[in-house]
Design an enzyme around this catalytic site. Sequence first.
Site, mmCIF file in Angstrom:
data_model
loop_
_atom_site.group_PDB
_atom_site.id
_atom_site.type_symbol
_atom_site.label_atom_id
_atom_site.label_comp_id
_atom_site.label_asym_id
_atom_site.label_seq_id
_atom_site.Cartn_x
_atom_site.Cartn_y
_atom_site.Cartn_z
ATOM 1 N N TYR A 1 0.840 -1.200 0.000
ATOM 2 C CA TYR A 1 0.000 0.000 0.000
ATOM 3 C C TYR A 1 0.874 1.250 0.000
ATOM 4 O O TYR A 1 1.930 1.305 0.650
ATOM 5 C CB TYR A 1 -0.921 0.020 1.204
ATOM 6 N N SER B 1 -13.952 -4.162 0.014
ATOM 7 C CA SER B 1 -14.860 -3.479 -0.915
ATOM 8 C C SER B 1 -16.317 -3.682 -0.525
ATOM 9 O O SER B 1 -17.148 -4.104 -1.352
ATOM 10 C CB SER B 1 -14.635 -3.933 -2.357
ATOM 11 N N PRO B 2 -16.689 -3.388 0.718
ATOM 12 C CA PRO B 2 -18.076 -3.605 1.156
ATOM 13 C C PRO B 2 -19.088 -2.742 0.419
ATOM 14 O O PRO B 2 -20.275 -3.069 0.399
ATOM 15 C CB PRO B 2 -18.031 -3.259 2.650
ATOM 16 N N GLY C 1 -16.801 -0.796 -4.491
ATOM 17 C CA GLY C 1 -16.094 0.300 -5.149
ATOM 18 C C GLY C 1 -16.862 1.599 -5.163
ATOM 19 O O GLY C 1 -16.630 2.452 -6.020
ATOM 20 N N GLY C 2 -17.790 1.779 -4.209
ATOM 21 C CA GLY C 2 -18.579 3.005 -4.123
ATOM 22 C C GLY C 2 -19.948 2.892 -4.754
ATOM 23 O O GLY C 2 -20.806 3.764 -4.543
ATOM 24 N N GLY D 1 -22.783 3.071 -2.344
ATOM 25 C CA GLY D 1 -22.703 4.197 -1.418
ATOM 26 C C GLY D 1 -23.591 5.375 -1.775
ATOM 27 O O GLY D 1 -23.317 6.502 -1.358
ATOM 28 N N GLY D 2 -24.663 5.129 -2.554
ATOM 29 C CA GLY D 2 -25.547 6.224 -2.942
ATOM 30 C C GLY D 2 -25.054 6.987 -4.140
ATOM 31 O O GLY D 2 -25.289 8.184 -4.275
#
Length: 330
Positions: A53, A216-217, A220-221, A224-225
């Site tokens: 990372y 990645s819950p 990848g977004g 997330g709305g």
Amino acid sequence: MKYTQLGRTGLKVSRLVLGTMNFGPHTDEADSHAIMDAALDAGINFFDTANVYGLGENKGRTEDIIGNWFAKGGERRDKVVLATKVYGNMGADGAAWPNHDKLSAVNIRRAVDASLKRLQTDHIDVYQFHHVDRDTPFEEIWQAIDVLVQQGKILYVGSSNFPGYKIAQANEIAARRGGTIGLVSEQCLYNLYERRAEMEVIPAAQEYGLGIIPWSPLHGGALGGVLKKEVEGGRRSEGLAAGNMSGPDVRAKIQAYEDLVDKHGLEPGEVALAWLLTRPGVTGPIVGPRTAEQLESALRATELDLSEELLAGLDEIFPGPGPSPEAFAW
């Protein structure tokens, strides 16, 4: 914050895992330290990172940032269950010198010492194999791990991105060798949209007593709305969210999801995290906040109690593969 045991171990970890992949590439050191302080204050004690990372020419930078945070003292290191990973090639240009990547005994020994130096600590609580190494037998891997455990440099071992049969193989070989606890956790891609892990990975993990740590819950977004944000912000999604939103069928599912969540007066990202917390075998999802506000939203998810009506609606939109082995057997 609620806590649970990590798989079959006696180790207590928070139901949310702080992911640190954004520290360095997207979040500077000062803000990264502030997020880690806020996470610890909120009771999150499980921090996840990896030696690669920081990415590109900055590989290792994330571990450096965490190490500098530990060096501030205040019992930071003692309060954290620290997980990092080994496998990736650490060369800035992507070309690894022989034996400087994967899971050979040589590279495991080299990589753990380098991670300890960057993290400014004398031990790693959960050392994770970032990927399957098809070239190295588990007998060699476990021999290297046994030495590190005896030296006190690592305590537990986990896997990441392993298929079910490799989880079984790793732990069967560990059991035959004796004296090795084997894998205690699996970090896999798992969320409302991407449920293939339910076919074999999660059943294997449950059978062998591994805690599941989904990465990645929010897909990848995309969970997330993102569509609501497009309307409110007047701009289309970018990066991973854009890639995960390609095609009209996908957008239709995400729209149905956002509409369902809105009907219940909830936020999409928080529901996606809360759903994972209801899933059998899940220790806690990895949340990777770039900002303090994103961390606060993730924390609210731990307090949600999803109704049976909402859970049924989520299954209708994202049905998953079904029970194993029936899902692929007939």
